[in-house]
Structures are given as structure tokens and as C-alpha cells.
Design a protein around this motif. Structure first.
Motif, PDB file in Angstrom:
ATOM      1  N   GLU A  77       0.819  -1.206   0.000  1.00  0.00           N
ATOM      2  CA  GLU A  77       0.000   0.000   0.000  1.00  0.00           C
ATOM      3  C   GLU A  77       0.855   1.257   0.000  1.00  0.00           C
ATOM      4  N   GLN A  78       1.991   1.183   0.659  1.00  0.00           N
ATOM      5  CA  GLN A  78       2.900   2.330   0.664  1.00  0.00           C
ATOM      6  C   GLN A  78       3.410   2.615  -0.741  1.00  0.00           C
ATOM      7  N   VAL A  79       3.814   1.532  -1.425  1.00  0.00           N
ATOM      8  CA  VAL A  79       4.313   1.702  -2.793  1.00  0.00           C
ATOM      9  C   VAL A  79       3.217   2.246  -3.699  1.00  0.00           C
ATOM     10  N   ARG A  80       2.009   1.689  -3.552  1.00  0.00           N
ATOM     11  CA  ARG A  80       0.919   2.118  -4.440  1.00  0.00           C
ATOM     12  C   ARG A  80       0.572   3.586  -4.240  1.00  0.00           C
ATOM     13  N   ALA A  81       0.714   4.068  -3.006  1.00  0.00           N
ATOM     14  CA  ALA A  81       0.426   5.477  -2.771  1.00  0.00           C
ATOM     15  C   ALA A  81       1.476   6.368  -3.428  1.00  0.00           C
TER      16      ALA A  81
END
Lengths: 244, 423
Positions: A77-81
Motif C-alpha cells: 500500500e505504501q508503494v501504491r500510494a
């Protein structure tokens, strides 16, 4: 060259028995623009979908901005943000207005205040010149307008990297230009971009490097001028002769 | 050519054929109508079989004369296009019209003209028609079951409160709107339960305790339907998501649950809930029969809801999931803001279908001794003072159920129109 922002090492992926990606190695440094081309089924979409883990790779490592993509959902989720993505089919949320499409993720994922998110969204929509359509619903807009909204929506998350998965393939010819213009502007603003496209004009204008993929492998990777002026492999030459 | 023109209209004699056709058609209708309403057979001078078929023949010839490709007269074109496209359809049309005309006088006279409504006893029904006195006398029982007469106001008040609380959500201020789902899914059912428990059951606040066995009639239909509808929907949603979960454990539990409940008949579930279930409970633990029935129906219908909602989830393009994920949304955010709003919109017709079936399944609770509307009818018709009026009762119940179900389906059309979006 500084430390690469995206580091792809020996990535392999299978769909059942079929190997879609074979030993992919790719480094992308910040602010670099890379165009990926190749025949359909060559794995180019799968490759960029692996970068924000819409697809998971089975072997090798992908590191995005210092975060390794693994089973760890928090990492994902961090990467996707941080990684924005624009799709061939726009994929706007049809039940929300354009403005709400743009503010949904900033408000709920980044915990931005509603007013702040709306200001940001209007700014991004102005950038792609559809601020006047902000209160319409996706179904009321043309394909080109929808795709530009989708770009604005991705930018509202203030990503470091933008991925484009054949952004103009589902558009009428006359709308392609407006979307490409928006992408060129974005490139000039210094965004790190990986673009899967068949628009060779765009590649020549914007790309630092062009990658040619076939059958799940990177066949050729070269600087843009070099790539078009004298391609090395026969497969690339054949492809270019058919597409140009 | 001339002889052909005689049988089929053309531009010159179009109106001639139109008037002749309409005349013949009207004659045929009139003949049947006079026959049905006044019991006069104006064609009795003809030999038997011809007399019966004469209206059909006349009407058929009439419709045949009227039939044209396109006339420019709006109402004529509508008739031709919808009920008079070819000979076969013309005959079907006539037969249906005749059947309706024939059936009208006897049903009207049974239901209205020869019917009785005055009086308080069976003896008041002297006519040959329906005995609405029966429905009138039993009306309170049909509505409130065996609930004590002087306490009916408690049921009325409870329903008014529950309905008012239901509308409460519409008047919320804008900044509270985001809690609307929370209100309807969790808070509202709890409040409604408390209202119904304290008002209808009583036992505290100085209200006399009325055990659930005495509840009944239409009010019980409403109570059972209301709670089952409210609870089975969230349950179905959870199961539908569970069935599509990537975690095998959750997926298999959901599939197992859905397939189990879809595989057993509701009536056995109800029997189990009232006969078997208490055996497994500790002795000092008591759960009311009505509560058990509501839980049983909820669990049962939840499985159906789940499959309907799953249909909606599957109808969404994969791109919607991709887009939500690529914006950094996790599983719950993605489903709450992107997937469910669209999927639920798609399944409004299917959910309405399930809910209608649920309302019409509530009479089955009679098998465990709870007499809602249809159950009260079954009791009333066996009352020795009122034998022989089952028909009136069932027609009354049918009308009431029809009104409820029609209102529900109308409401679902409204919702559909309200939430319609272009893709």
C-alpha cells in the motif's frame, strides 16, 4: 547516476505454465522517462503492473523507492500510494463525479482534509484542462476527457512515479493528441514515467530510453535516438518497420 | 386484381375498410358483452355452434380489415402493431378480450353486488356473494392476532415509532450523512428492536407483559419481515465478500455456509429452530420462539442475498479493482468506496426479488405455531361459528400481500432510477 528509484532484478512470472516474464532486469532512476513497446502478449503490461503489484511476480526482486515488494501488504500500500497508474480503459469510478474521483484517495488514503484535497484536485484538473468538467460524471465525458481525468486522479496522490498502460489505445484518433499533450507536459515537469505505448512519436519526443520487449524478455534497451536510428536485433527492426 | 381489392384495403377504399372493420369488431365485442352482462343471446336464432363462434368470426374479419402496414392514424397503428400483427395474434387478442368480458360479471357480482358486509354474525350473510362480514368481524384478529384488544395501541405506536425512525435518516444534516450507513445497518435495527421489545412485549415501564405466542396477524408479518430484511442484507454482503476472499479459509467457510442454507428447505429450518435447537441449549438458557424464527429466516435468506450480491460484484469490470488498488486503497476502503456502491446498485432488482420472496415466505412460520396473517386465516376458517368462508379470507390476504409486495417493487424501481449512472 544516482541510486535507481525502481530496481527490477531477475524478475520471473508465470500465468499457470505460461511464462510471461523471463529474467527481467531494469533500473529506472528518478526523473527518467522510459517507453516500453513490443507486440501484444509480450509482457509489457504485466511488467508495469508488477511495479505496483497489481500482478505479483514469483521470482526475483522489485524495489520501488527503497521498499521491496513482497507479501507484506503494508509495503504494497505504501508503494501504491507513491506510484500512480493510468489504464487503457480509464477505469474512472462511474458513480462519482470527476472531482470526487480525484479527491477520494487523497482523503481516505492520505488523510488529507477535504478542502485541501479539493483544491489540489482542481489544480490537477486545470493542468489537464478539464477543470470546467469537475462536477460531471465520467459517463458524460468523451474518452479523451476521461483519460485526462484519470491522469489528474493519479496525480492527486502526488506520486513520485507514474505508470501508463497503453493510455491512448482505447481512444479515437482525434482524442489521442490531447492525452499525449497532457503526458508531455507531465514529462516536462520532471515526473518519473514508465509508459507502455505504440505512439512512437511520443517516444521520440519524450523518452530517455526505449525498451523493446518480446515473449516476456527485454530484447533491446537503448537511448531513444539510438533505438530508432540503428536498432540492433532483427526482431526490433522488424517491429519498427511494421509500426513506423 | 379487382377481386383482391375487395378483400384487402388500398389507398382508395382505406376508410371504407377501416369503418367496416371497426363496425364488425364492435359488433363482436358488443355481442359477447350483452351475452355476459345481460344474459341475452342476440344470436340465438342461429344454429348452436355458429351462435357461439359468430363473435369470434366477426371480430376476426373486422381486425383483418383494419390491419394495414402503416396508416398514419396513431391509435390505429398502436393497435395494429401490438395486438393485431397477424391472423393468429388477432384470434388470441379476441379470445383474451372475450375471456375478460365473460369473467367480469360473475366476479363483480360475487365480490360486490351480491356480497354482504353488514351484521356481526354468519347469519347476516344471506346473499349468494362473498361474506365480507367475516373479514370485518375478524379484522382485528387478522391485524393483531391474539394480542389483547385493549392493548392494540401499543402495536400501532411501536410501528409509528419504527417508521418515523426509518425516515429520520433523510433529515440528517449534511455533515452527518457519512454516518447514514452506520445508522441504518447497526443503530436503527437495535433501536427498532428495543422499541418493539419494550412496547409490544411490555413487561416494564408499567406495561403488561404479552408473550410472543399471542402476537399474530399482519403485525407479526411486518415484524418478522422487517427484522429478517434488515439483518439478512448485511449478512449476505459479508458472505458475498467472503466467497470472493483470497483467504482460502474464509472463502470455504462462506461457500459451505451458502451451499448449506441454499440446500435445505425453509420449512425444515423452521422446525429445527423450534424443536431441535432448544435441545442443544443449556437448560437455564431461554430464547423466545419468535427470536429463534427470525434468526432462522435471516440465516436462510442471507445465503440467497449473498449470491445475488456476488452477481453484482462479478459484474464489475476488473479495472475498477485495479484503479482502486493503484490509488493505494486497501481491501476495505476499496470495497466501501468503490466496489460496493456500484455492485449494490446493480443488484437492486435481484435483492428486491429476494426480499419479496422473503415476505411471502413468512406464512411458513405457522408450522411452528406463530400465526401471522395467513396463519390467522387458517385458524379463523376452522372456527365452528364461521365455517365456509375461507375464500373471502384468502382473497383479503392476497390483496394485502399484493399491496405490500407491489409497494416494495415500486420502491425498488425508484431506487434504481435514483442511483442510475452512465458507464
Amino acid at each position: 547516476m544516482s541510486e535507481p528509484i525502481i530496481k527490477i532484478e531477475n524478475v520471473n512470472k508465470w500465468f499457470g505454465d505460461f511464462q510471461v516474464l523471463k529474467d527481467i532486469n531494469l533500473d529506472v532512476s528518478a526523473k527518467q522517462k522510459i517507453v516500453v513497446c513490443g507486440p501484444s502478449g509480450s509482457g509489457k503490461s504485466t511488467l508495469i503492473r508488477c511495479i505496483n503489484r497489481l500482478e505479483e511476480h514469483q521470482k526475483g526482486t522489485i524495489i520501488v523507492d527503497g521498499t521491496e515488494l513482497s507479501e507484506n501488504t503494508k509495503n504494497i500500500e505504501q508503494v501504491r500510494a507513491e506510484v500512480g497508474m493510468v489504464f487503457q480503459q480509464f477505469n474512472l469510478f462511474p458513480h462519482l463525479s470527476i472531482l470526487d474521483n480525484c479527491t477520494l484517495a487523497p482523503i481516505w488514503v492520505k488523510k488529507m482534509a477535504k478542502k485541501e484535497a479539493q483544491e489540489l484536485a482542481m489544480k490537477q484538473l486545470e493542468q489537464v484542462q478539464i477543470a470546467d468538467q469537475a462536477n460531471k460524471f465520467p459517463g458524460q465525458l468523451s474518452g479523451g476527457q476521461q483519460q485526462r481525468s484519470a491522469i489528474a486522479r493519479a496525480l492527486c496522490m502526488q506520486p513520485k512515479i507514474m505508470l501508463f498502460d497503453e493510455p491512448t489505445s482505447a481512444l479515437d484518433p482525434e482524442m489521442i493528441k490531447e492525452v499525449l499533450d497532457a503526458m508531455v507536459n507531465l514529462a516536462k515537469g520532471g515526473m518519473t514515467m514508465i509508459v507502455v505505448t505504440h505512439e512512437m512519436g511520443f517516444a521520440k519526443e519524450v523518452a530517455d530510453e526505449v525498451i523493446f520487449m518480446d515473449e516476456g524478455m527485454i530484447v533491446e534497451k537503448a537511448e531513444t535516438k539510438e533505438f530508432f536510428a540503428n536498432p540492433k536485433s532483427d526482431r526490433t527492426k522488424l517491429f519498427l518497420s511494421q509500426i513506423l | 386484381m379487382n377481386s383482391l381489392n375487395f378483400l384487402k384495403s388500398n389507398k382508395q377504399n382505406f376508410y371504407y375498410f377501416l369503418y367496416l372493420g371497426l363496425f364488425l369488431f364492435s359488433i363482436s365485442i358488443l355481442d359477447v358483452a350483452i351475452n355476459a352482462f345481460l344474459k341475452i343471446n342476440i344470436t340465438s336464432f342461429l344454429p348452436g355452434i355458429l351462435s357461439i363462434f359468430l363473435p369470434l368470426v366477426l371480430g376476426f374479419v373486422g381486425l383483418n380489415f383494419i390491419r394495414t402496414e402503416y396508416s398514419g392514424i396513431k391509435s390505429l397503428d398502436i393497435i395494429n402493431k401490438n395486438i393485431n400483427t397477424n391472423n393468429f395474434n388477432a384470434i388470441l387478442t379476441l379470445l383474451i378480450i372475450f375471456a375478460i368480458i365473460k369473467a367480469t360479471p360473475p366476479s363483480l357480482s360475487w365480490m360486490i353486488f351480491d356480497a354482504n358486509i353488514s351484521g356481526d354474525t354468519k347469519e347476516a350473510c344471506t346473499g349468494t356473494g362473498a361474506c365480507w362480514t367475516y373479514v370485518k368481524v375478524w379484522f382485528r384478529r387478522f391485524m393483531y392476532g391474539m394480542y389483547p384488544n385493549d392493548l392494540h395501541w401499543r402495536i400501532n405506536l411501536a410501528f409509528i415509532l419504527v417508521i418515523a425512525l426509518g425516515f429520520f435518516g433523510f433529515f440528517l444534516r449534511d455533515n452527518l450523512k457519512k454516518y447514514l450507513a452506520l445508522y441504518y445497518v447497526i443503530i436503527y435495527p437495535i433501536i427498532a428492536f428495543l422499541v418493539i421489545y419494550y412496547l409490544i412485549s411490555g413487561g416494564s415501564f408499567g406495561l403488561v407483559w404479552v408473550e410472543t405466542g399471542a402476537w399474530g396477524g399482519l403485525s407479526l408479518t411486518f415484524i418478522v419481515s422487517f427484522f429478517c430484511l434488515i439483518f439478512c442484507f448485511p449478512l449476505g454482503m459479508v458472505l458475498a465478500l467472503g466467497r470472493r476472499s483470497s483467504l482460502p479459509m474464509i472463502r470455504y467457510i462462506s461457500i459451505g455456509y451458502i451451499e448449506f442454507w441454499r440446500g435445505v428447505p425453509l420449512i425444515t429450518v423452521l422446525f429445527m429452530s423450534s424443536v431441535m435447537f432448544p435441545m442443544f441449549l443449556p437448560e437455564d438458557f431461554f430464547m423466545d420462539k419468535l427470536v429463534r424464527v427470525i434468526i432462522a429466516i435471516t440465516l436462510f435468506e442471507g445465503a440467497y442475498c449473498a449470491e445475488v450480491i456476488r452477481g453484482g460484484l462479478q459484474a464489475l469490470p476488473r479495472g475498477q479493482y485495479d484503479a482502486a488498488k493503484s490509488l493505494g486503497m486497501g481491501y476495505w476502503k476499496m470495497h466501501i468506496f468503490v466496489i460496493l456502491p456500484q455492485a449494490l446498485k446493480l443488484v437492486i432488482p435481484g435483492i428486491c426479488n429476494t426480499f419479496l420472496a422473503l415476505v411471502k415466505d413468512t406464512p411458513l412460520i405457522f408450522v411452528v405455531g406463530l400465526a401471522e396473517l395467513a396463519g390467522m386465516l387458517a385458524l379463523a376458517k376452522t372456527n365452528p361459528k364461521w365455517l365456509g368462508f375461507a375464500m373471502e379470507g384468502y382473497i383479503f390476504a392476497a390483496i394485502i400481500f399484493w399491496i405490500i409486495c407491489y409497494a416494495m417493487s415500486k420502491y425498488s424501481y425508484n431506487l434504481e432510477a435514483k442511483y442510475k449512472t452512465e458507464r
